[in-house]
Design a protein around this motif. Structure first.
Motif, PDB file in Angstrom:
ATOM      1  N   TYR A 207      52.682  -3.504 -33.929  1.00  0.00           N
ATOM      2  CA  TYR A 207      53.024  -4.208 -33.160  1.00  0.00           C
ATOM      3  C   TYR A 207      51.918  -4.882 -32.584  1.00  0.00           C
ATOM      4  N   VAL A 208      51.011  -4.312 -32.192  1.00  0.00           N
ATOM      5  CA  VAL A 208      49.728  -4.841 -31.408  1.00  0.00           C
ATOM      6  C   VAL A 208      48.984  -5.726 -32.433  1.00  0.00           C
ATOM      7  N   ASP A 209      48.731  -5.167 -33.717  1.00  0.00           N
ATOM      8  CA  ASP A 209      47.714  -5.591 -34.580  1.00  0.00           C
ATOM      9  C   ASP A 209      48.572  -7.125 -35.017  1.00  0.00           C
ATOM     10  N   GLY A 210      49.845  -7.041 -35.017  1.00  0.00           N
ATOM     11  CA  GLY A 210      50.518  -8.235 -35.687  1.00  0.00           C
ATOM     12  C   GLY A 210      50.807  -9.013 -34.227  1.00  0.00           C
ATOM     13  N   ALA A 211      50.228  -8.945 -33.325  1.00  0.00           N
ATOM     14  CA  ALA A 211      50.535  -9.740 -32.147  1.00  0.00           C
ATOM     15  C   ALA A 211      50.263 -11.409 -32.411  1.00  0.00           C
ATOM     16  N   VAL A 212      50.892 -12.391 -32.000  1.00  0.00           N
ATOM     17  CA  VAL A 212      51.204 -13.376 -32.396  1.00  0.00           C
ATOM     18  C   VAL A 212      50.293 -14.575 -31.363  1.00  0.00           C
TER      19      VAL A 212
ATOM     20  N   GLY B  21      59.549  -5.521 -24.000  1.00  0.00           N
ATOM     21  CA  GLY B  21      60.416  -6.329 -24.782  1.00  0.00           C
ATOM     22  C   GLY B  21      61.780  -6.587 -24.483  1.00  0.00           C
ATOM     23  N   ASP B  22      61.826  -7.287 -23.131  1.00  0.00           N
ATOM     24  CA  ASP B  22      63.001  -7.701 -22.386  1.00  0.00           C
ATOM     25  C   ASP B  22      63.075  -8.847 -21.822  1.00  0.00           C
ATOM     26  N   ARG B  23      63.861  -9.469 -21.239  1.00  0.00           N
ATOM     27  CA  ARG B  23      63.765 -10.840 -20.595  1.00  0.00           C
ATOM     28  C   ARG B  23      62.875 -10.965 -19.560  1.00  0.00           C
ATOM     29  N   ALA B  24      62.670  -9.971 -18.662  1.00  0.00           N
ATOM     30  CA  ALA B  24      61.630  -9.780 -17.616  1.00  0.00           C
ATOM     31  C   ALA B  24      60.394  -9.713 -18.212  1.00  0.00           C
ATOM     32  N   GLY B  25      60.162  -9.044 -19.378  1.00  0.00           N
ATOM     33  CA  GLY B  25      58.863  -8.995 -19.841  1.00  0.00           C
ATOM     34  C   GLY B  25      58.314 -10.287 -20.543  1.00  0.00           C
ATOM     35  N   GLU B  26      59.418 -10.912 -21.000  1.00  0.00           N
ATOM     36  CA  GLU B  26      59.151 -12.334 -21.544  1.00  0.00           C
ATOM     37  C   GLU B  26      58.711 -13.178 -20.388  1.00  0.00           C
ATOM     38  N   GLU B  27      59.489 -13.011 -19.496  1.00  0.00           N
ATOM     39  CA  GLU B  27      59.193 -14.133 -18.321  1.00  0.00           C
ATOM     40  C   GLU B  27      57.645 -13.991 -17.880  1.00  0.00           C
ATOM     41  N   ALA B  28      57.367 -12.511 -17.575  1.00  0.00           N
ATOM     42  CA  ALA B  28      56.136 -12.007 -17.006  1.00  0.00           C
ATOM     43  C   ALA B  28      54.995 -12.789 -18.064  1.00  0.00           C
ATOM     44  N   SER B  29      55.211 -12.594 -19.613  1.00  0.00           N
ATOM     45  CA  SER B  29      54.301 -12.987 -20.262  1.00  0.00           C
ATOM     46  C   SER B  29      54.010 -14.358 -20.342  1.00  0.00           C
ATOM     47  N   ARG B  30      55.196 -15.297 -19.937  1.00  0.00           N
ATOM     48  CA  ARG B  30      54.885 -16.613 -20.016  1.00  0.00           C
ATOM     49  C   ARG B  30      54.123 -17.051 -19.043  1.00  0.00           C
TER      50      ARG B  30
ATOM     51  N   ALA C 290      52.040  -9.076 -28.261  1.00  0.00           N
ATOM     52  CA  ALA C 290      52.650  -8.308 -29.102  1.00  0.00           C
ATOM     53  C   ALA C 290      54.330  -8.383 -28.769  1.00  0.00           C
ATOM     54  N   ARG C 291      55.033  -8.390 -29.705  1.00  0.00           N
ATOM     55  CA  ARG C 291      56.455  -8.688 -29.430  1.00  0.00           C
ATOM     56  C   ARG C 291      57.366  -7.398 -29.653  1.00  0.00           C
ATOM     57  N   PHE C 292      57.301  -6.330 -28.824  1.00  0.00           N
ATOM     58  CA  PHE C 292      57.916  -5.073 -28.953  1.00  0.00           C
ATOM     59  C   PHE C 292      59.525  -5.418 -29.247  1.00  0.00           C
ATOM     60  N   PRO C 293      59.997  -4.462 -29.776  1.00  0.00           N
ATOM     61  CA  PRO C 293      61.436  -4.602 -30.134  1.00  0.00           C
ATOM     62  C   PRO C 293      62.415  -4.767 -28.561  1.00  0.00           C
ATOM     63  N   ALA C 294      63.300  -5.326 -28.711  1.00  0.00           N
ATOM     64  CA  ALA C 294      64.342  -5.433 -26.971  1.00  0.00           C
ATOM     65  C   ALA C 294      64.395  -3.985 -26.547  1.00  0.00           C
ATOM     66  N   GLY C 295      64.078  -4.137 -25.449  1.00  0.00           N
ATOM     67  CA  GLY C 295      64.178  -2.818 -24.660  1.00  0.00           C
ATOM     68  C   GLY C 295      63.007  -1.954 -24.726  1.00  0.00           C
ATOM     69  N   GLN C 296      61.988  -2.122 -25.601  1.00  0.00           N
ATOM     70  CA  GLN C 296      61.058  -1.040 -25.494  1.00  0.00           C
ATOM     71  C   GLN C 296      59.651  -1.613 -25.181  1.00  0.00           C
ATOM     72  N   ASP C 297      58.954  -0.643 -24.351  1.00  0.00           N
ATOM     73  CA  ASP C 297      57.673  -0.755 -23.999  1.00  0.00           C
ATOM     74  C   ASP C 297      56.718   0.045 -24.826  1.00  0.00           C
ATOM     75  N   PRO C 298      55.418  -0.056 -24.844  1.00  0.00           N
ATOM     76  CA  PRO C 298      54.415   0.414 -25.680  1.00  0.00           C
ATOM     77  C   PRO C 298      54.858   2.091 -25.755  1.00  0.00           C
ATOM     78  N   ASP C 299      55.201   2.606 -24.634  1.00  0.00           N
ATOM     79  CA  ASP C 299      55.338   4.261 -24.547  1.00  0.00           C
ATOM     80  C   ASP C 299      56.577   4.548 -25.037  1.00  0.00           C
ATOM     81  N   SER C 300      57.803   3.800 -24.818  1.00  0.00           N
ATOM     82  CA  SER C 300      58.924   4.210 -25.404  1.00  0.00           C
ATOM     83  C   SER C 300      58.975   4.084 -27.036  1.00  0.00           C
TER      84      SER C 300
END
Ligand SMILES: [Zn+2]
Length: 600
Positions: free
Chosen positions: A359-364, A311-320, A336-346
């Motif tokens: 977050y995964v179930d609510g993926a948009v 859930g950061d800018r790099a992740g956003e860009e990679a997703s797109r 799945a839109r994890f909160p800013a600065g978070q990955d699934p493990d953190s």
């Protein structure tokens, strides 16, 4: 399909008897059931084709002759070919894998010491070594405890530890395997100065990486110290090609097929984290941008990919970037839109497994997100609206399913307040561009190729230092189109400003790596890129290569700009904006002038 036809010619030193024994032993119906459901119809079995997307079954198996054929896409062959097409294994690997599964004894190879089998053995031996070391050292166990990873979880993944020394693995395996074999398996590197071999993995948690068919092909290691290369992989070998592998796919495959969806994350710990949250249909692209091959692989097992990037800018860009590639391979994509600065493990550590699952179930729907990014201000401004229509149309054009493509187009057109024919007609602009562009082939350079050239330039700069550019001034950062490359280049340029960064060579990076690293946001994907580039020196460096590549990059940059201008020109003419038309024509003329000037 692109896989070569299977035949005894390719079996190398093996005798045809073994090939025939495998053919006889394999149950094609049983094998096919790994990938699709088949039902008996008369003497044959029918089912949905595992090689292409379809809704009515056109895939057929003749169990008696051990052959399959798809009336939809034309895929066909015997069991060995089936396995090769679905796993990417080559002929010898396919034979071995099928022999193991159907209980055919594998003959020893004759006089071939660098063979696949030896490589597998050395990797297996290394995996055992790493696992043994894990139990003997406090640091890795303490690290795993801190990350709240229970022992069953890391043992199930075969996680091990490479000790903090230069020749531990070498010492342990040297008696059983040649140095050359250890090197060709990607476990050992050689000092450029002394020629002495040393362990590639030191003071790292080590994750074994398997091919889709479950063969151990390499390792990924996470540093437990302050090595700026946070992750290091086995050197690329014939069987370890990261761009064609997905971490954990061989284990998750049945669950993915069963659920019809797959969670795609960045790294090993994200896979671990997701599994600890009860999501066992998870795979990782191992830190690199998703490749076409990886997307194709996923589309064989799942109809829907859920992107679980950071859930950061790099992740956003990679997703797109991943969205574009995934759409082309015909799968539905959610994010799945994890909160800013978070990955699934953190996120698991901070908010618990339920939060991650939520977050995964609510993926948009990822396309809906792309629409939402273009808000009312886009729709209100004619130019932004035209640009948005062009971008979305380009994105949707690659969706292979006609109905899906049309439905998305309808949604996009409605969102932008355009009649749907007008939305699709923005196609006209792009074909006008293609006709107008002087070098369409070059202008259409795939983004992947572009960013790999950018990464090569950075690789050269980091190892050879500022001197790689001779007397040329440092170029501006916006020459780099890929966000990570741009960010890393900025940090490099800042480090040059700070300390000069002269006098590197292929023996070791020129710069103070820590200085560049400090210039990057912590835990960003640019950090990952830096780590990868520092892991090994550039190979086959040509004289003045960095300068040449920069020149090419600049030329391509101009072509990309030209395309954008031509697309905009079309829109500006349509709405009768004479001033803007004037401006665009002037800039286009300037670009053309510069390009021809540069050629002389
Ligand atoms: Zn087919």
């Amino acid at each position: 399909m692109s896989a070569p036809p299977s035949g005894p010619r390719e079996s190398g030193p093996r005798d045809d008897g073994f090939v025939q024994a495998v053919r006889d032993a394999v149950d094609l119906v049983d094998l096919a059931r790994d990938y699709t459901q088949v039902e008996k119809r008369g003497a044959r079995y029918k089912g949905l084709c595992p090689f292409h997307k379809e809704k009515t079954p056109s895939f057929s198996i003749d169990p008696e002759r051990g052959l399959y054929y798809c009336f939809g896409c034309g895929a066909g062959g015997d069991a060995i070919r089936f396995h090769m097409q679905l796993t990417g294994d080559d002929f010898p690997l396919a034979l071995e894998s099928l022999a193991r599964r159907f209980g055919v004894p594998i003959p020893e190879r004759r006089g071939d010491t660098s063979g696949v089998q030896e490589q597998s053995r050395v990797l297996e031996a290394a995996a055992e070594f790493f696992v043994r070391q894990l139990d003997r050292h406090a640091a890795p166990l303490e690290y795993l405890r801190r990350r709240q990873v229970p022992s069953e979880a890391y043992r199930a993944l075969g996680v091990g530890y490479a000790p903090d020394a230069w020749r531990e693995l070498l010492g342990a395996l040297q008696g059983r395997f040649s140095e050359q074999l250890l090197e060709s398996a990607g476990l050992v590197a050689r000092s450029a100065k002394s020629g002495r071999p040393y362990d590639r993995f030191r003071h790292r948690l080590v994750f074994p990486i398997h091919s889709t068919s479950g063969r151990l092909v390499g390792f990924g290691g996470r540093t437990l110290g302050d090595d700026p290369a946070k992750y290091v992989n086995t050197a690329e070998t014939d069987s370890f090609r990261k761009s064609q592998l997905l971490y954990n796919l061989h284990r998750a495959r049945p669950k993915i097929r069963e659920s019809g969806r797959v969670l795609l994350v960045e790294g090993y710990f994200d896979v671990l984290g997701a599994q600890l949250c009860g999501i066992d249909w998870v795979v990782a692209s191992m830190g690199t941008a998703l490749t076409e091959q990886q997307a194709k692989l996923l589309s064989r097992y799942a109809g829907e990919v859920i992107l679980g990037y950071d859930g950061d800018r790099a992740g956003e860009e990679a997703s797109r970037k991943a969205l574009r590639i995934l759409l082309r391979s015909g799968v539905a994509v959610r994010r799945a839109r994890f909160p800013a600065g978070q990955d699934p493990d953190s996120l698991r550590l901070e908010e618990g497994p339920e939060a991650v699952r939520g977050y995964v179930d609510g993926a948009v729907d990822a396309l809906e997100l792309e629409l939402a990014r273009r808000g009312p201000e886009t729709v209100a401004d004619p130019r932004l609206r035209a640009a948005a229509a062009g971008e979305l149309r380009e994105l949707l054009e690659v969706v292979p399913d006609t109905v899906l493509r049309y439905s998305y187009g309808e949604r996009a057109a409605r969102h932008l307040g355009l009649p749907v024919e007008v939305f699709w007609r923005s196609r006209g602009a792009s074909s006008a561009v293609r006709q107008g562009a002087a070098e369409p082939a070059e202008a259409n350079v795939a983004p992947e190729a572009r960013s790999s050239m950018e990464a090569r330039i950075l690789h050269l700069l980091l190892w050879l230092g500022r001197d790689a550019l001779g007397a040329r001034e440092l170029p501006a950062a916006d020459l780099f189109g890929d966000a990570d490359c741009r960010e890393l280049y900025r940090a490099f340029a800042a480090a040059v400003e700070a300390d000069g960064m002269h006098g590197g060579d292929e023996q070791g990076p020129a710069l103070d790596a820590a200085l560049v690293q400090q210039g990057l946001p912590p835990a960003s994907s640019a950090q990952g890129l830096l780590a990868r580039l520092l892991a090994a020196p550039p190979e086959g460096v040509r004289d003045g290569e960095a300068l040449t590549l920069l020149g090419t990059l600049a030329a391509k940059g101009a072509l990309v700009r030209q395309r954008a201008l031509q697309a905009e020109l079309f829109a500006a003419q349509e709405r009768g904006d004479a001033d803007r038309v004037e401006q665009i024509l002037a800039e286009l003329a300037e670009l053309r002038r510069r390009r021809h000037g540069a050629r002389r």
